[in-house]
Structure formats: structure tokens, C-alpha cells
Design an enzyme around this catalytic site. Structure first.
Site, PDB file in Angstrom:
ATOM      1  CB  THR A  13      50.815  60.081  52.410  1.00 60.14           C
ATOM      2  OG1 THR A  13      50.477  60.680  53.809  1.00 60.14           O
ATOM      3  CG2 THR A  13      49.651  60.235  51.787  1.00 60.14           C
ATOM      4  CB  SER A  63      57.817  61.212  57.371  1.00 61.18           C
ATOM      5  OG  SER A  63      57.350  62.373  57.089  1.00 61.18           O
ATOM      6  CG  ASP A  97      53.698  65.362  57.513  1.00 61.90           C
ATOM      7  OD1 ASP A  97      53.532  66.155  56.502  1.00 61.90           O
ATOM      8  OD2 ASP A  97      53.064  64.702  58.049  1.00 61.90           O
TER       9      ASP A  97
HETATM   10  C1  SIN Z   1      52.582  62.492  53.823  1.00 62.70           C
HETATM   11  O1  SIN Z   1      53.476  61.808  53.651  1.00 62.70           O
HETATM   12  O2  SIN Z   1      51.926  63.539  53.406  1.00 62.70           O
HETATM   13  C2  SIN Z   1      52.169  62.697  55.641  1.00 62.70           C
HETATM   14  C3  SIN Z   1      52.368  61.649  56.269  1.00 62.70           C
HETATM   15  C4  SIN Z   1      54.014  61.338  56.238  1.00 62.70           C
HETATM   16  O3  SIN Z   1      54.875  62.393  56.373  1.00 62.70           O
HETATM   17  O4  SIN Z   1      54.491  60.272  56.585  1.00 62.70           O
END
Ligand code: SIN
Length: 323
Positions: A13, A63, A97
Site C-alpha cells: 500500500t 503483499s 498484510d
Molecule cells: C497494505 O500494504 O496495507 C495492504 C496491501 C499489501 O499488504 O501489500
């Protein structure tokens, strides 16, 4: 003193983009390159205190899709940079994640001597780079402050002004920007206006083990699955996992997220004991968000996870089962 700080980008994210700045959930993770992410953080130059910033894109993934190939590449890049005398610290930008899994994996496979000499700091964001108020830039600045702090050691996770150890950190919230905690232990440190206030000692290093990082990239990882105990659980899931399937590697191990103190529904337990008797190692963790499985007297029929959550116990078991 070394002269560089290395940032390895893996997506998440923190590198995400949505069409509207007010949209903090309908975005696509892993869209912005790490170089460009860092360029946009104006105070970063001052935070580096004269060091050169080296940005390297190791992966660009959401992730939730993290996998063994990226882990193997990341471990190799971390080892290479950590052993470079010109490098003071290595940071990783990562999705939230599976961040706790990557942090724990790296702590388990990187040579302890390298991690005792320099910190490896993972950071992240809960809001995409396109958000009205993204949290990524502050997290990166905090991560740099931690990485350059003389007391920082081992694999650390920095998010929302708190520092966590790789062993204890877990994502606890789906949406809040302070998404992580370290359970009963609390954070190792807080970052306040670029100063690190340590509350505890970095967790003891993992026992030394020699992992051939080159071989890791070419090894077929043993398949270890996680099952959960719940009301009405049966042994069906465990028995079907054990059935050979031409499309997936054979099952090599199981982790069960038990209720409470690692207790198991009687029918699920029977199937797990059968699997263990047939040569599939089984590790018992808890599905509780707090605490760890506490051993009683005597030897349990199914060994517990030594305080590890189910996802980290799975990584530990996979590494143990590797040739
Ligand atoms: C995040 O980073 O909060 C969710 C997406 C990910 O884990 O890549």
C-alpha cells in the site's frame, strides 16, 4: 562510518495508488516505484545526515501475494547490502498484510552476525501514496531514524511511530494506521520527532543457523499448510490435505491454530494425530491474538509453537524441513 542507506522496495500500500485521494481502500497496491516514493519525501535528505540513499526495486507486489521467490531474492539482496562496509543500514518498504511473515523469515535466514552489526528495518503504510494524508512518508522517516540509531539491532518493523521485533509483531487492525502491535510485550521503542525512545531491548537473536541463501532460491520449499480449530471442526480438512494431488507438492507439515491455549476439537485432533503418526509433523499454535500456548506438565501429543503465531510457526517448520 558507512556512507549509504539502502531501501529495498517490494510494493504494498505504501506504493499504492487509487483514483481518488479520499479512497483509502479501493486502491491498487504496488504501483509506485521505490525511487519515486523516496524522491517525494522532502525531509529525507536531512534525515540521512549526509549519507547517500540507494533505492532498489526487488519486487512490486501486493503483499497478500508474497511468495518464496521474492523472499529468496530479498534475503540475498539484504545479505549483500548488510555485508557492504559502505552501507550503514538496510530498509525494506513492504505491504502490511504479510509484513510480519517476511520480517520473521528474514530474521531466520540472514546470518545473525550481519544483523548484530546493522539493523534491517521494514516499514509500510496503511494508506496509499495517493491518499490525501498518506502515512507512508512519515513511516519511512521514522524507519530511517530507527535504522541510524546506535542501539538498533536485528530485524525491526516500524509503523505509526512504534518499533516492533520481527518475532512478536503482528498486524492487529484491518484499517487503522497503527495497524501493528507486539501483543503482551508492547513495542520495543517509539519514534518521536526523529528520536528513538527505547522501551525494551531488541528481542534475543534467533539461534545461529546457516542457511544457504543461494540454494534457497533454487530449493523446492516444503509444503506446510495451516488449519484452524473451531466449533464443529472435523478431521476432513486434514485428511483431504494428505491426499496426493498431481497439481501441488506433497504435504510435508501442518500447523494448527487451536482454540485458547492451543486446544483442539476432538475430531480435528484425531486427524492431526493420525497425520503425525504417518510422518507429517504437526505444530500447535493458538488462534488467540494475545498470549502464547503455555505448556503443561509432561510431553504434549502435538508439540506447541514456542510462542510463535500460526503463520510464523509455518515458516519455522518449512525452514526446519528444508534439506
Ligand atoms: C497494505 O500494504 O496495507 C495492504 C496491501 C499489501 O499488504 O501489500
Amino acid at each position: 562510518m558507512g556512507k549509504k542507506v539502502v531501501v529495498l522496495g517490494t510494493g504494498g500500500t505504501i506504493a499504492g495508488r487509487s483514483e481518488r485521494g479520499s479512497d483509502n481502500v479501493g486502491y491498487k497496491a504496488g504501483q509506485v516505484g521505490v525511487q519515486s516514493l523516496l524522491q517525494d519525501i522532502a525531509p529525507l535528505q536531512a534525515a540521512l545526515q549526509g549519507r547517500e540513499l540507494v533505492a532498489e526495486q526487488v519486487a512490486q507486489v501486493d503483499s497478500k501475494d508474497m511468495g518464496f521467490a521474492v523472499w529468496a531474492a530479498l534475503a540475498q539482496r539484504c545479505a549483500q547490502h548488510l555485508q557492504d562496509t559502505q552501507v550503514d543500514a538496510v530498509l525494506i518498504t513492504h505491504g502490511t498484510d504479510t509484513l510480519e511473515e517476511t520480517a520473521f523469515f528474514l530474521e531466520q535466514v540472514l546470518p545473525p552476525a550481519l544483523l548484530q552489526a546493522k539493523p534491517l528495518v521494514l516499514t509500510c503504510a496503511m494508506r496509499p501514496a495517493s491518499a490525501l494524508t498518506p502515512d507512508g512518508p512519515q513511516n519511512v522517516l521514522d524507519a530511517v531514524a530507527v535504522a541510524l540509531d546506535s542501539a538498533a539491532r536485528g530485524v525491526l518493523v516500524v509503523c505509526a511511530g512504534a518499533v516492533h521485533s520481527a518475532r512478536l509483531v503482528q498486524k492487529s487492525y484491518t484499517y487503522r494506521v497503527d495497524a501493528f502491535d507486539s501483543g503482551d510485550a508492547g513495542p520495543l521503542a517509539l519514534v518521536e520527532e526523529a528520536r528513538v525512545r527505547w522501551l525494551g531491548k531488541p528481542a534475543p537473536m534467533a539461534p545461529p543457523r546457516v542457511v544457504d541463501l543461494q540454494a534457497l532460491a533454487n530449493t523446492a520449499w516444503p509444503r506446510v499448510e495451516i488449519v484452524m480449530s473451531y466449533a464443529g471442526a472435523s478431521g476432513a480438512m486434514v485428511r483431504s490435505l494428505a491426499v496426493p494431488d498431481a497439481n501441488v507438492p506433497p504435504l510435508r507439515g501442518l500447523v494448527v491454530a487451536g482454540t485458547g491455549n492451543g486446544t483442539l476439537h476432538v475430531d480435528l485432533e484425531a486427524a492431526l494425530l493420525e497425520a503425525q503418526a504417518q510422518g507429517t509433523p504437526v505444530v500447535r499454535a493458538s488462534r488467540c491474538a494475545r498470549g502464547q500456548v503455555v505448556a503443561g506438565e509432561g510431553v504434549a501429543a502435538l508439540p506447541h509453537s514456542q510462542g510463535l503465531s500460526a503463520v510464523k510457526a509455518r515458516i519455522a517448520l518449512m525452514l526446519q524441513l528444508m534439506p
